[in-house]
Design a protein around this motif. Structure first.
Motif, PDB file in Angstrom:
ATOM      1  N   SER A 314       6.209 -39.459  37.109  1.00 34.02           N
ATOM      2  CA  SER A 314       5.398 -40.062  38.039  1.00 34.02           C
ATOM      3  C   SER A 314       3.848 -39.948  37.460  1.00 34.02           C
ATOM      4  CB  SER A 314       5.334 -39.332  39.428  1.00 34.02           C
ATOM      5  OG  SER A 314       5.987 -37.499  39.468  1.00 34.02           O
ATOM      6  N   SER A 316      -0.552 -40.300  38.431  1.00 34.06           N
ATOM      7  CA  SER A 316      -1.625 -40.348  40.239  1.00 34.06           C
ATOM      8  C   SER A 316      -2.635 -39.866  39.297  1.00 34.06           C
ATOM      9  CB  SER A 316      -0.741 -38.928  40.434  1.00 34.06           C
ATOM     10  OG  SER A 316      -1.381 -39.319  41.608  1.00 34.06           O
ATOM     11  N   SER A 372       2.358 -44.114  40.769  1.00 35.14           N
ATOM     12  CA  SER A 372       3.201 -45.135  39.995  1.00 35.14           C
ATOM     13  C   SER A 372       4.639 -44.605  41.432  1.00 35.14           C
ATOM     14  CB  SER A 372       4.225 -44.536  38.605  1.00 35.14           C
ATOM     15  OG  SER A 372       4.336 -42.643  39.174  1.00 35.14           O
ATOM     16  N   GLY A 391       9.419 -47.687  40.068  1.00 30.32           N
ATOM     17  CA  GLY A 391       7.752 -47.365  40.502  1.00 30.32           C
ATOM     18  C   GLY A 391       6.705 -48.349  40.754  1.00 30.32           C
ATOM     19  N   MET A 394       0.456 -50.340  38.684  1.00 30.29           N
ATOM     20  CA  MET A 394      -0.814 -49.340  38.695  1.00 30.29           C
ATOM     21  C   MET A 394      -1.584 -50.019  38.775  1.00 30.29           C
ATOM     22  SD  MET A 394       1.223 -46.135  37.279  1.00 30.29           S
ATOM     23  CE  MET A 394       1.769 -46.754  35.766  1.00 30.29           C
TER      24      MET A 394
END
Length: 400
Positions: A314, A316, A372, A391, A394
């Motif tokens: 993940s 972010s 993501s 996911g 992005m």
């Protein structure tokens, strides 16, 4: 529910207070903080009549007992945990109150686990390390273990870039001090932090790209072998924009707390190091910043006789406060609602991953924040890679 947030006026705790104030089940949120004025400012800023404030010194038994009286759950953000966690845990066990924290100190985690019998006798749940790492990394580890007949090797890792406050820097020095705990070949071992022989390089999706992680002292290698049966190797590794600086500090042993004489003054090396880094922020991220952080977990083992590796990723741009505090706040609500029932001292890998992740997903992603979602990759024994979960796309917002 009556939720007490210790250290609730700080950078981490205030994020949890804001989340709890939006949950209808939380009829009262007590911000219990050493800094009463800061707690009052938070109360005024949020403007929610369900928020009350109380001055609290966790080292003062009377002050702490008054702060947590009548709580459904106590959520603890008061650090450093290796100095302060035991005060709060002893108080909640004595009062029969369940508890959640974001403890990321390995030595404090070892101490917290020693309260398991006392917590079980009191019928309370002590959930420790419910942040990002530890926390979500442990959740991913459990997901991977559940997909296999037997998980054998688990690597957890986190990446962040610059901007570290003093609490984070002190933790970083503490977790890089001397030897750190690892778990290899079915046994706990002392290993050297930040060394090349423990490096792990991961190719993340764009825009993050290739990242190299190094061993660091964290709770994951302490708790995961305890709660995921049969695993042989568990590591935690970190990467940061200030990695080169941190590795130099580790080699020079500037993490030491014992004061040294400088002229007529006694100065702790770690106090000096943290102050120096904060006054020279270019050293924390000399290569520039993408503004992104990431979690990575790989779980390797066998399923139906085939060796498999699951990777959980993940990415972010959320602040460290959001990434760390929201999982703890979500878990505290689940605990208060009775959706987490295990008595004793537990870690995030003891929880049902789907319940936690579904609840977290209800929290909207702010506009402009990169996220993501959860990316899951499976590598088969023949080298074939399957993308189980791609996911979300992005895009880095253009600089203004």
């Amino acid at each position: 529910m009556r939720m007490v947030v210790i250290g609730g006026a700080g950078d981490m705790g205030s994020v949890a207070v804001e989340y709890l104030a939006k949950q209808p089940e939380c009829r009262e949120i007590i911000v219990a903080d050493y800094d009463y004025q800061k707690a009052a400012q938070l109360q005024s800023h949020l403007g929610n009549n369900r928020i009350a404030i109380k001055e609290c010194d966790v080292t003062n038994r009377t002050s702490l007992a008054e702060a947590i009286a009548g709580a459904t759950v106590v959520l603890n953000f008061a650090g450093p945990f290796y100095r302060l966690a035991h005060y709060v845990i002893e108080a909640v066990i004595e009062s029969g109150i369940s508890y959640v924290d974001i403890c990321d100190d390995y030595d404090a985690t070892r101490k917290i686990l020693e309260y398991d019998d006392d917590a079980k006798k009191a019928g309370t749940t002590i959930l420790t390390g419910m942040g990002a790492s530890p926390g979500i990394t442990n959740i991913y580890a459990r997901m991977g273990a559940n997909l296999l007949d037997q998980a054998e090797e688990i690597h957890t890792a986190w990446a962040t870039e610059g901007g570290e406050g003093s609490a984070v820097l002190f933790h970083l020095l503490h977790s890089s001090a001397g030897k750190i705990p690892g778990y290899r070949d079915g046994a706990y071992q002392d290993i050297n932090p930040m060394h090349d022989d423990g490096a792990l390089t991961v190719d993340f999706p764009a825009p993050l790209g290739e990242v190299t992680f190094y061993d660091i002292g964290h709770p994951e290698p302490i708790t995961i072998p305890r709660f995921i049966n049969g695993v042989k190797t568990v590591t935690n590794k970190g990467a940061m924009g200030s990695l080169k600086t941190v590795r130099s500090i580790v080699q020079a042993e500037l993490w030491r707390e014992e004061p040294v004489k400088v002229g007529n003054h006694l100065i702790s090396p770690n106090d000096f190091t943290v102050s120096f880094l904060q006054q020279n922020p270019h050293l924390l991220n000399p290569g520039g910043s993408t503004g992104l952080g990431a979690l990575y977990v790989s779980v390797q083992g066998n399923k139906n006789g085939e060796n498999l590796k699951y990777e959980f990723i993940s990415i972010s741009s959320a602040s460290m406060g959001e990434g760390t505090s929201l999982p703890a706040a979500v878990a505290s609500v689940l605990l208060g609602l009775g959706k987490i029932k295990q008595p004793g001292v537990i870690a995030p890998e003891c929880l049902n991953p789907s319940i936690v992740l579904r609840q977290l997903a209800k929290n909207p992603v702010p506009e402009g924040q990169v996220n993501s979602g959860l990316i899951i990759r499976l590598t088969r024994e023949n080298g074939e890679i399957d993308v189980i979960s791609p996911g979300k796309p992005m895009t880095i917002p253009a600089a203004k």
